[in-house]
Design an enzyme around this catalytic site. Structure first.
Site, PDB file in Angstrom:
ATOM      1  N   GLU A 252       0.812  -1.210   0.000  1.00 38.07           N
ATOM      2  CA  GLU A 252       0.000   0.000   0.000  1.00 38.07           C
ATOM      3  C   GLU A 252       0.855   1.275   0.000  1.00 38.07           C
ATOM      4  O   GLU A 252       1.734   1.440   0.838  1.00 38.07           O
ATOM      5  CB  GLU A 252      -0.943  -0.023   1.222  1.00 38.07           C
ATOM      6  CG  GLU A 252      -1.818   1.210   1.393  1.00 38.07           C
ATOM      7  CD  GLU A 252      -2.709   1.502   0.203  1.00 38.07           C
ATOM      8  OE1 GLU A 252      -3.365   0.579  -0.295  1.00 38.07           O
ATOM      9  OE2 GLU A 252      -2.721   2.658  -0.254  1.00 38.07           O
ATOM     10  N   THR A 294      -5.934   1.892  -5.402  1.00 42.11           N
ATOM     11  CA  THR A 294      -5.626   0.463  -5.250  1.00 42.11           C
ATOM     12  C   THR A 294      -6.404  -0.368  -6.269  1.00 42.11           C
ATOM     13  O   THR A 294      -5.858  -1.290  -6.886  1.00 42.11           O
ATOM     14  CB  THR A 294      -5.998  -0.058  -3.847  1.00 42.11           C
ATOM     15  OG1 THR A 294      -5.472   0.839  -2.883  1.00 42.11           O
ATOM     16  CG2 THR A 294      -5.418  -1.432  -3.600  1.00 42.11           C
ATOM     17  N   HIS A 409      -1.262   3.555   4.773  1.00 44.59           N
ATOM     18  CA  HIS A 409      -2.273   4.292   4.015  1.00 44.59           C
ATOM     19  C   HIS A 409      -2.472   5.658   4.665  1.00 44.59           C
ATOM     20  O   HIS A 409      -2.396   5.778   5.878  1.00 44.59           O
ATOM     21  CB  HIS A 409      -3.589   3.499   4.033  1.00 44.59           C
ATOM     22  CG  HIS A 409      -4.602   3.999   3.048  1.00 44.59           C
ATOM     23  ND1 HIS A 409      -5.248   5.198   3.203  1.00 44.59           N
ATOM     24  CD2 HIS A 409      -5.059   3.475   1.888  1.00 44.59           C
ATOM     25  CE1 HIS A 409      -6.066   5.395   2.180  1.00 44.59           C
ATOM     26  NE2 HIS A 409      -5.961   4.351   1.368  1.00 44.59           N
ATOM     27  N   ASP A 468       1.297  -0.043  -4.983  1.00 45.61           N
ATOM     28  CA  ASP A 468       0.096   0.150  -5.813  1.00 45.61           C
ATOM     29  C   ASP A 468       0.028   1.525  -6.470  1.00 45.61           C
ATOM     30  O   ASP A 468      -0.386   1.665  -7.603  1.00 45.61           O
ATOM     31  CB  ASP A 468      -1.188  -0.183  -5.029  1.00 45.61           C
ATOM     32  CG  ASP A 468      -1.369   0.618  -3.754  1.00 45.61           C
ATOM     33  OD1 ASP A 468      -0.450   1.370  -3.362  1.00 45.61           O
ATOM     34  OD2 ASP A 468      -2.441   0.492  -3.125  1.00 45.61           O
ATOM     35  N   HIS A 469       0.457   2.571  -5.728  1.00 43.28           N
ATOM     36  CA  HIS A 469       0.369   3.937  -6.260  1.00 43.28           C
ATOM     37  C   HIS A 469       1.129   4.840  -5.306  1.00 43.28           C
ATOM     38  O   HIS A 469       1.620   4.376  -4.273  1.00 43.28           O
ATOM     39  CB  HIS A 469      -1.088   4.395  -6.383  1.00 43.28           C
ATOM     40  CG  HIS A 469      -1.896   4.137  -5.132  1.00 43.28           C
ATOM     41  ND1 HIS A 469      -1.747   4.891  -3.989  1.00 43.28           N
ATOM     42  CD2 HIS A 469      -2.790   3.174  -4.824  1.00 43.28           C
ATOM     43  CE1 HIS A 469      -2.538   4.418  -3.057  1.00 43.28           C
ATOM     44  NE2 HIS A 469      -3.182   3.365  -3.519  1.00 43.28           N
TER      45      HIS A 469
HETATM   46  C1  GP9 Z   1      -8.917  -0.243   0.667  1.00 44.23           C
HETATM   47  C2  GP9 Z   1      -7.476  -0.179   0.374  1.00 44.23           C
HETATM   48  C3  GP9 Z   1      -7.032   1.232   0.128  1.00 44.23           C
HETATM   49  O1  GP9 Z   1      -9.445  -1.489   0.783  1.00 44.23           O
HETATM   50  O2  GP9 Z   1      -7.141  -1.047  -0.635  1.00 44.23           O
HETATM   51  O3  GP9 Z   1      -7.487   1.719  -1.062  1.00 44.23           O
HETATM   52  P1  GP9 Z   1      -6.912   3.099  -1.665  1.00 44.23           P
HETATM   53  O4  GP9 Z   1      -7.509   4.221  -0.858  1.00 44.23           O
HETATM   54  O5  GP9 Z   1      -5.425   3.055  -1.543  1.00 44.23           O
HETATM   55  O6  GP9 Z   1      -7.376   3.096  -3.079  1.00 44.23           O
HETATM   56 MN    MN Z   2      -3.841   1.860  -2.148  1.00 45.12          MN
END
Ligand code: GP9
Ligand code: MN
Length: 634
Positions: A252, A294, A409, A468-469
């Site tokens: 994440e 994500t 996150h 992921d980003h």
């Molecule tokens: C939520 C998690 C975060 O289930 O995968 O999502 P994001 O806010 O990074 O898109």
């Molecule tokens: Mn994410």
């Protein structure tokens, strides 16, 4: 007396106040890049133009209704502006229609939203209070019944203002509405409210696209894919992981700039740094996500299609026909699973996973979540991995299991007892804490590897891990500049910050550091290659990262792209390695058709746009429903 002689009508006052307020938000609360006086000027006029357009509609109503209309429009407009601001503080982006339909996500945003509200925001509601008060006064002279001539005059004025705004925008940015460019350009030129209208029209159009799409459109796309993004070359990496379990971990918000980097003289990610020595590590790997974050990263890597320019395909096109990695692997006798300690409906995953061919989704209900083992968005990663082991062990082999982490996150909160690195010291609490949650993730991954080893799963598996980003948006550029010891974060730096780690860890392989450029669309063909799965009939916008015929560019969804030699962003072409500016105003050069002005980036620019529009066409038109993915049977 004064009021009688120079009557100030409420719609004029409301337009002025609302316009001014919107301008202040644009200028000082969003971080909109302004390159010249013309852009400053357009940004200044467009809030007044939009405000006048809507408030002036009140002149067609009776006095009482006028006042009521103005009151409610001021309130609704302010709320729209404010929701955008909150969203912007988190994602550095503006709201779009599909995002609004992701209502279920809003509830889960919880802790994030509170961290995004600031005391100063109260000022955004002051004009609404004033308008409310003035409109409630008895016999207010601020609204009168207007003669027809006056009504028409006001209407023509608002249309003239709008037209003027559009002409200026067209001069500044030719073909703005047709090409869209990016949301910031649109907001900057036509204003936030007109942008929303534009977005609604766009979205309705894409709905219509599905209805009118037919299979013929696919043949041109298939030819393009065959010629440009297909590499059938069999390398010595083909099938090295055949029959093994595939364990994929979404890291994440992990960006590459923390890898092999230090804070207060300490390594931020000691385990991940060490792991580079035993993995194929891609140091120039870019995330290609857009608003779906994500979900976009999952969508891209599972399907090798691009994320949509706005909204998340997970929501807007969850019913489409796909040809995803899990679907393909199921044909190879794999069991497929996703493990993620969050609500199953988040990002509409439950619906989408079924469609993508995921057999088991271990969501929050599969975990014992307590106050002690949670922070920020939910269960802490260390606990998550620990509790996941029993599910992993229960899966029939071979399996494809995807883990999605959560602790790193936004807003990057961590309990004191879990922090093993001191925070950074800057004006951005977000960045300060980021290093700490990244360190926590590093430790969680190390523990996960230990679990895999102690259960014996490790030897029979390959482990692929991908950021992921981005985690730190442009909103924190000042603090980021401070950490990176740069005076400013340029569009070049911004693109380079979109690099996320990609590890392909194959037990028994020494691995290597791979510097070639790569992107999330390349994951699917790469994984299939390693697992020895024939994908000769696949339709993919990426190429196998171990193959000799790699794609020439990595396209980001904001229109930026990277080639081995160049990096293009915000209409400027840079040398990829040095960051030196090679040409500016690239797209105008292209539009002028002036060969001489055409520079290194512009020819590629066209192909990038074309490729992404092909991918969009497949998704909007649900074109795979017309395609038979026959595979070589043996
Ligand atoms: C939520 C998690 C975060 O289930 O995968 O999502 P994001 O806010 O990074 O898109
Ligand atoms: Mn994410």
């Amino acid at each position: 007396m004064f009021e009688k002689k120079y009557p100030l009508r409420l719609y004029v006052l409301a337009s002025l106040l609302f316009g001014l307020k919107t301008y202040v938000v644009y200028r000082f609360m969003f971080t909109i890049n302004l390159d010249n006086f013309m852009q400053e000027f357009i940004l200044f006029i467009n809030p007044f133009v939009s405000a006048f357009l809507i408030f002036a509609a009140s002149v067609w109503m009776k006095e009482k209704r006028q006042l009521k209309f103005i009151r409610y429009v001021a309130l609704a407009g302010t709320l729209i502006l404010y929701f955008n601001l909150i969203f912007y503080r988190n994602f550095g982006d503006f709201l779009t229609v599909p995002i609004l339909f992701q209502g279920s996500n809003a509830a889960d945003l919880g802790s994030s939203v509170i961290a995004l509200v600031e005391v100063i925001d109260i000022f955004l509601f002051l004009d609404v209070v004033l308008i409310w008060y003035l409109s409630k006064r008895e016999n207010s002279p601020m609204a009168v019944s207007y003669p027809k001539k006056k009504k028409l005059l006001v209407l023509s004025m608002s249309i003239a203002f709008l037209l003027g705004n559009y002409i200026f925008a067209e001069i500044e940015r030719p073909q703005l509405l047709q090409r869209g460019f990016d949301r910031e350009y649109l907001v900057k030129n036509i204003g936030l409210f007109n942008f929303h209208v534009y977005d609604v029209i766009q979205q309705s159009r894409s709905q219509a696209q599905r209805v009118f799409a037919d299979g013929n459109e696919l043949s041109e796309i298939l030819t393009y894919v065959e010629e440009n993004t297909t590499d059938q070359e069999v390398t010595d990496m083909f099938g090295v992981a055949e029959g093994k379990n595939l364990i994929f971990v979404t890291l994440e918000s992990l960006q590459s700039f923390v890898i092999n980097n230090t804070l207060h003289g300490e390594e931020i990610t000691p385990f991940l740094n060490e792991l580079i020595g035993e993995s194929y590590y891609f140091e120039n790997f870019y995330h290609q996500t857009e608003q779906g974050k994500t979900a976009d990263s999952e969508f891209i890597m599972e399907n090798s299609l691009y994320a949509l320019p706005s909204g998340a395909a997970y929501f807007t096109h969850a019913q489409n026909q796909y040809h995803s990695t899990p679907q393909i692997l199921k044909d190879e006798n794999y069991t497929t699973a996703v493990l993620h300690a969050n609500n199953k409906s988040f990002w509409n995953r439950d619906t989408m996973y079924e469609n993508l061919g995921i057999d088991h989704f271990y969501d929050i209900k599969s975990y014992e979540v307590t106050d002690e083992n949670s922070v920020g968005w939910g269960m802490k990663d260390k606990e998550f991995f620990e509790q996941s082991m029993k599910y992993l062990q229960s899966l029939p082999e071979p399996y494809y299991a995807r883990f999605i982490t959560l602790t790193n996150h936004h807003p990057f909160d961590l309990d004191d007892e879990d922090a093993t690195l001191d925070p950074f010291d800057s004006n951005s609490r977000t960045l300060n804490q980021y290093f700490q949650t990244v360190r926590y993730m590093d430790e969680a991954i190390e523990e996960f590897f230990d679990h895999l080893k102690s259960t014996g799963i490790y030897e029979d598996s390959i482990i692929v891990m991908m950021g992921d980003h981005y985690g730190i948006s442009d909103f924190h550029n000042r603090a980021m500049g401070m950490y990176l010891e740069k005076e400013e974060i340029t569009p070049y730096d911004h693109v380079q910050l979109q690099r996320v780690p990609l590890y392909i860890h194959i037990p028994g392989h020494e691995g290597e550091i791979i510097s070639d450029i790569a992107g999330q669309v390349d994951i699917k063909p790469t994984l299939l290659h390693l697992l020895g799965v024939d994908d000769s009939h696949d339709v993919s916008f990426g190429t196998n990262l171990f193959g000799p015929n790699r794609k020439e560019f990595v396209a980001l969804r904001d229109g930026s792209f990277i080639t081995e030699g160049y990096l293009y962003s915000k209409d400027t072409c840079y040398d990829r390695e040095s960051g030196e500016v090679l040409a500016s105003n690239v797209s105008s050069n292209l539009l002028s058709g002036d060969e001489e002005q055409d520079d290194v980036c512009s020819s590629m620019h066209e192909q990038v746009e074309q490729e992404m529009s092909y991918s969009d066409k497949i998704i909007y038109g649900d074109l795979f429903r017309f395609h038979e993915f026959s595979r070589n049977e043996d």
